[in-house]
Design an enzyme around this catalytic site. Structure first.
Site, PDB file in Angstrom:
ATOM      1  N   HIS A  61       4.380 -32.843  22.248  1.00  0.00           N
ATOM      2  CA  HIS A  61       4.300 -32.762  20.789  1.00  0.00           C
ATOM      3  C   HIS A  61       3.357 -33.828  20.226  1.00  0.00           C
ATOM      4  O   HIS A  61       3.742 -34.660  19.399  1.00  0.00           O
ATOM      5  CB  HIS A  61       5.689 -32.885  20.156  1.00  0.00           C
ATOM      6  CG  HIS A  61       5.768 -32.203  18.818  1.00  0.00           C
ATOM      7  ND1 HIS A  61       6.889 -31.520  18.385  1.00  0.00           N
ATOM      8  CD2 HIS A  61       4.878 -32.098  17.795  1.00  0.00           C
ATOM      9  CE1 HIS A  61       6.679 -31.033  17.175  1.00  0.00           C
ATOM     10  NE2 HIS A  61       5.456 -31.370  16.803  1.00  0.00           N
TER      11      HIS A  61
ATOM     12  N   ILE B 249      -4.440 -24.276   9.469  1.00  0.00           N
ATOM     13  CA  ILE B 249      -4.742 -24.609  10.859  1.00  0.00           C
ATOM     14  C   ILE B 249      -5.368 -23.419  11.563  1.00  0.00           C
ATOM     15  O   ILE B 249      -6.397 -23.544  12.247  1.00  0.00           O
ATOM     16  CB  ILE B 249      -3.474 -25.077  11.594  1.00  0.00           C
ATOM     17  CG1 ILE B 249      -2.964 -26.385  10.986  1.00  0.00           C
ATOM     18  CG2 ILE B 249      -3.741 -25.239  13.084  1.00  0.00           C
ATOM     19  CD1 ILE B 249      -1.606 -26.814  11.501  1.00  0.00           C
TER      20      ILE B 249
ATOM     21  N   ASP C 270       2.451 -27.320  23.116  1.00  0.00           N
ATOM     22  CA  ASP C 270       2.683 -28.715  22.720  1.00  0.00           C
ATOM     23  C   ASP C 270       4.096 -28.910  22.195  1.00  0.00           C
ATOM     24  O   ASP C 270       4.466 -30.031  21.833  1.00  0.00           O
ATOM     25  CB  ASP C 270       1.671 -29.100  21.627  1.00  0.00           C
ATOM     26  CG  ASP C 270       1.708 -30.579  21.274  1.00  0.00           C
ATOM     27  OD1 ASP C 270       1.706 -31.411  22.203  1.00  0.00           O
ATOM     28  OD2 ASP C 270       1.745 -30.899  20.071  1.00  0.00           O
TER      29      ASP C 270
ATOM     30  N   ARG D 211       5.840 -24.388  16.591  1.00  0.00           N
ATOM     31  CA  ARG D 211       7.232 -24.775  16.796  1.00  0.00           C
ATOM     32  C   ARG D 211       7.741 -24.157  18.095  1.00  0.00           C
ATOM     33  O   ARG D 211       7.440 -22.998  18.409  1.00  0.00           O
ATOM     34  CB  ARG D 211       8.122 -24.300  15.630  1.00  0.00           C
ATOM     35  CG  ARG D 211       7.962 -25.108  14.347  1.00  0.00           C
ATOM     36  CD  ARG D 211       8.551 -26.507  14.503  1.00  0.00           C
ATOM     37  NE  ARG D 211       8.499 -27.284  13.276  1.00  0.00           N
ATOM     38  CZ  ARG D 211       7.529 -28.118  12.943  1.00  0.00           C
ATOM     39  NH1 ARG D 211       6.479 -28.236  13.746  1.00  0.00           N
ATOM     40  NH2 ARG D 211       7.583 -28.808  11.824  1.00  0.00           N
TER      41      ARG D 211
ATOM     42  N   GLU E  85      13.546 -30.880  21.683  1.00  0.00           N
ATOM     43  CA  GLU E  85      12.671 -32.018  21.923  1.00  0.00           C
ATOM     44  C   GLU E  85      13.417 -33.335  21.735  1.00  0.00           C
ATOM     45  O   GLU E  85      14.166 -33.461  20.761  1.00  0.00           O
ATOM     46  CB  GLU E  85      11.459 -31.964  20.986  1.00  0.00           C
ATOM     47  CG  GLU E  85      10.606 -30.726  21.212  1.00  0.00           C
ATOM     48  CD  GLU E  85       9.490 -30.552  20.198  1.00  0.00           C
ATOM     49  OE1 GLU E  85       8.606 -29.715  20.432  1.00  0.00           O
ATOM     50  OE2 GLU E  85       9.515 -31.238  19.152  1.00  0.00           O
TER      51      GLU E  85
END
Length: 319
Positions: free
Chosen positions: A287, A161, A263, A239, A268
């Site tokens: 997310h 990424i 994000d 994360r 969560e």
């Protein structure tokens, strides 16, 4: 017939189907499983040989009591949701999906950065609130706008990424530096590997791209923030636990950090008392970097292929 349990498929399968999984065994699908209720998790995987999980945690206690469990398929790249040491101890194969969302997350990372620097969403809202119609000029803005050209992007972690994010940054004429636990000798000539302290000191924008481990939890904290440029922009699509949220909120509220665009958060879904919710200049999305339809379809396909490979005796993407 092999008993297969999918613990939390809603986020993936609310608009996708799993016909191929039904062909591989006796399948039980759950939209959601209470992540805080071990008894529910144990009841649902009782006698299952194969468990597929997205965010439902499988710790040592659960794994130790799941006597028939032979395979855990993680529907994602990060594998902190499973106690890998316990799985290995019990001779359970664990697989993940390393690169399914690289394009989507890289794209979303820059969406966050462009929102901070261009304030598109904010000014669209102001126009629709008739703020533009009330000014005497042909233009107006109520927050600073920034060019990216010539700014330095620091990437913490340099996997798939981050490398895609680096290419986008290079196209925007940004300077790219990165910190990685291991050397990356084949990095592009325009991307420079540096120490973590050098990255913190040099970056105008810092983007997080490491997995969650004991070494990376709270890697962004009061101490590391003190080493950064004033008014740095921080991005997090990795994360939530990589950032100490109390320290970050304090840095935002005292203008030590210009903006955070994230994000992910530590817990969560986000709790109403999360300090980031009231912090200045903080963009939070729920997310969704991984969630484009094409990305989730790819995730489903790889999840199935991982299981097929395991059942054929040739497992792939083993953690």
């Amino acid at each position: 017939m092999t008993k297969i349990v999918l613990l939390d498929g809603y986020a993936l399968n609310n608009d996708l189907d799993w016909p191929q999984l039904n062909q591989l065994g006796d399948c039980t699908f759950y939209d959601r499983t209470n992540v805080d209720d071990k008894s529910e998790i144990l009841h649902r995987i009782d006698n299952a040989e194969i468990v597929i999980t997205h965010k439902t945690p499988l710790d040592d206690d659960i794994i130790s009591h799941a006597s028939n469990l032979k395979y855990i398929g993680i529907m994602g790249t990060g594998y902190d949701v499973v106690d890998i040491d316990s799985a290995h101890k019990h001779q359970i194969t664990v697989t993940n999906i390393p690169t399914y969302a690289s394009e989507a997350v890289a794209q979303f990372t820059f969406s966050l950065l462009l929102e901070v620097t261009g304030q598109v969403g904010r000014h669209n809202q102001l126009v629709h609130e008739n703020k533009w119609s009330q000014v005497p000029d042909f233009t107006f803005w109520d927050k600073p706008l920034f060019e990216l050209q010539g700014k330095t992007l620091g990437l913490i972690g340099y996997g798939h990424i981050a490398q895609k994010v680096a290419k986008i940054a290079h196209a925007f004429a940004m300077n790219v530096i990165f910190y990685n636990h291991h050397p990356k000798p084949n990095a592009e000539e325009w991307a420079t590997q540096v120490s973590l302290d050098e990255l913190l000191a040099q970056s105008d924008v810092i983007s997080l791209h490491v997995i969650q481990t004991p070494d990376t939890i709270n890697i962004i904290n009061k101490s590391t923030i003190s080493k950064m440029k004033r008014h740095v922009i921080i991005l997090n699509t990795a994360r939530g636990k990589l950032i100490n949220e109390v320290d970050m909120a304090d840095a935002l509220n005292h203008q030590r950090v210009y903006a955070l665009a994230t994000d992910v958060v530590q817990k969560e879904p986000i709790k109403v008392d999360n300090p980031l919710l009231t912090a200045q200049n903080c963009i939070i999305t729920p997310h969704i970097a991984w969630a484009p339809l094409e990305t989730r379809a790819r995730l489903l396909d790889i999840t199935i292929n991982n299981l097929k490979s395991y059942l054929s005796g040739k497992p792939v993407n083993v953690v």
